[in-house]
Enzyme design. Structure first.
Site, short mmCIF file in Angstrom:
data_model
loop_
_atom_site.label_atom_id
_atom_site.label_comp_id
_atom_site.label_asym_id
_atom_site.label_seq_id
_atom_site.Cartn_x
_atom_site.Cartn_y
_atom_site.Cartn_z
N HIS A 156 0.83 -1.29 0.08
CA HIS A 156 -0.01 0.03 -0.01
C HIS A 156 0.75 1.34 0.00
CE1 HIS A 156 -1.30 3.32 2.69
NE2 HIS A 156 -2.06 3.28 1.72
N TYR A 159 0.80 9.20 -1.51
CA TYR A 159 1.37 10.32 -1.37
C TYR A 159 0.83 11.11 -1.89
CZ TYR A 159 5.51 7.54 -0.17
OH TYR A 159 6.41 6.43 0.40
N ARG A 160 0.63 12.37 -0.88
CA ARG A 160 -0.63 13.51 -1.11
C ARG A 160 0.03 14.80 -0.83
NH1 ARG A 160 -5.70 11.80 -1.58
NH2 ARG A 160 -4.87 10.00 -1.60
N ALA A 308 -17.84 12.31 -1.73
CA ALA A 308 -16.65 11.39 -1.89
C ALA A 308 -16.93 10.39 -2.69
CB ALA A 308 -16.14 10.89 -0.62
#
Lengths: 349, 349
Positions: A156, A159-160, A308
């Site tokens: 998993h 990256y944000r 969302a």
């Protein structure tokens, strides 16, 4: 490791051949993205995650090609109903090598509610604004890979880049972690070494700090502190250093996904396995589903966010999972060997 | 429907042959239980759930016997480490008819923390005590049955007696609900009719009220308000009437579990099914796991309770479950027929 067709451009500049570099059209208008690219972190991050998504999907598909399977990534490009961005969800299902592989990017902007701002302030962020919603922008890539063979670990990563238009408002939420079903010590060492190397280039304190954070975060507390896997690195609200250094560090970590994981797949995907080993994999995937549904902050945030895209968020759930009452592991079994590391994380490098 | 060996004593008096009436030794000392039984709701409830557990387990095992399977209930009698009660967890796994059947009772007493008291006060309970923990007692039975055949619905029920030593402190939390994978209208009508009958004996307003409460409760809100199943009845904090009437009403509902469900199993468990139908069952079980892990209040309460027996709480999780990205149902399919009812609950009686 590096198939000849694999685009290995990991820069954040707009590519000469976007069709070959991205899975789909960018979320932001191409002309605007290209124009803003040199000077805007928003544009550079979007380009970077578009490229990384393409490269990672290609790296995975390569195994399906090698196995003569017809499974390929399905590409879902979507936009939010309110017009404030969208994403590209790529999912490969029922492959020979990957039972479910999801690689998702999203680029969303809008107004951050006062409540969310106050939560960030409580975590230590400095905002001058009080009681007014602020403009925000978030661009991120997240992925969960569920291989078929129990000897291949699940990976998993997430990256944000998150920007709030106010003082101190540029942060990164990031991490990569590995969930093996059977412990192959060399693979664990390879994986952690690759992450450590990408951290050490920036600050020698990063790897130990973010490795521990990862062990602490992916913890199924109500299962007597059983970790989800063997960890990796995890950090949020990262904005310690200069913006350019932050960005480069995060890119460096994200670019470590392929070299840290693909060799581990390569080493194990053709190994034979027993029905019992498959069973254990499915039971561990039950725990994976538990962590994601009960504890993961990103998933919980998604459940509470109107509009969302739940289907993209829950892409992380395993294709097949098992639960058994009263599981009893034999003391010297390979299953118990893994369990001991999950209960007591160890240092791999 | 009523196998000859099935003990059908549904009273709350101490049985002459406890070994044949209970799955295991009661949690409370036998002599004390027997002595208190006539005058104490605590003792009467414990005896009642002990008997119901035995009868329900026998009714289910009967199908395994008929199919010449060797699967039987495993009986786990456990006590809390702090000495404040315990439970009996009965689980049948990997049966021919039932892939996983869990029937759990627990009898626990202790001090209710101030925070929990304040939460009850906020829901309308009157307590004279302020800022002091109060003695509490809880005795309950809960069960989730996951049949193998997708034409047999999953049932869940939960009947609980909760007593706080203060004014207005005796409440019941209760409910029974059905989760079919394919819609058999006659079965749904049979199930709801049985529940309605047991409600109507006490108050004609109960069934409509508790049926709606059930539809509202078992709702996966973040999946565009998809219900978990076709509902049933659900209520909590029930202490409207005289204590004896409350107790009798709850017993009446609980005693409806067997007659409402067993005939539905009987009608369907030998039907043939396709791989596609099995697949749909596993996908719906994914939703079942989601509801239990993300939304169920009982499960969430368990996660937050130190010393809670997680293995008994999560006994409710399906033995095998699937998740698929981008499920696409055909308009006239039986799967879509179910989905329409899950999105828009209907009146069955």
């Amino acid at each position: 490791l590096k198939p000849s067709f694999l685009n290995t451009d990991v820069s954040d500049t707009y590519p000469n051949k976007p069709l070959e570099s991205f899975m789909a059209e960018p979320i932001t208008d191409k002309q605007i993205l290209q124009k803003n690219a040199p000077n805007s972190y928003q544009a550079r991050m979007e380009i970077f995650i578009l490229k990384l998504q393409k490269q990672f999907c290609q790296s995975l598909e390569h195994f399906e090609v090698e196995q003569n399977s017809n499974s390929r990534f399905l590409i879902d490009r979507w936009t939010r109903e309110d017009g404030h961005g969208g994403g590209i969800t790529c999912v490969l299902q029922d492959g020979e090598v990957f039972e479910k592989a999801g690689v998702n990017i999203s680029v969303v902007h809008g107004k951050l509610p006062v409540q969310a701002i106050e939560q960030m302030r409580a975590r230590g962020h400095q905002f001058t604004a009080r009681n007014v919603p602020l403009d925000f922008f978030v661009a991120g890539i997240s992925s969960v890979i569920h291989p078929r063979n129990p000897h291949v670990p699940t990976i998993h990563f997430n990256y944000r880049y998150f920007e709030v238009t106010d003082v101190d408002g540029k942060v990164h939420w990031c991490g990569t972690d590995l969930t093996p079903y059977y412990l192959n010590e060399n693979d664990c060492k390879h994986f952690h070494s690759a992450l450590k190397k990408s951290c050490d280039k920036y600050d020698l304190s990063f790897y130990p700090k973010y490795k521990k954070w990862c062990d602490d975060y992916f913890n199924i507390s109500y299962r007597s502190n059983e970790r989800r896997g063997i960890g990796g690195i995890f950090f949020d609200d990262f904005n310690d250093a200069k913006q350019e250094d932050c960005f480069n560090f995060v890119k460096s970590c994200a670019n470590t996904v392929i070299p840290s994981y693909i060799p581990v797949v390569q080493n194990n995907y053709q190994r034979t396995y027993t029905a019992q080993e498959r069973d254990w994999q499915l039971l561990r995937r039950g725990r994976y589903a538990e962590f994601n549904l009960v504890l993961d902050r990103g998933t919980k945030f998604g459940f509470q966010t109107p509009g969302a895209r739940i289907e993209s968020i829950l892409m992380s759930l395993p294709p097949l999972a098992k639960w058994k009452y009263g599981l009893d592991l034999k003391e010297d079994s390979p299953e118990m060997k893994l369990m001991k590391v999950l209960k007591q994380p160890k240092e791999w490098v």
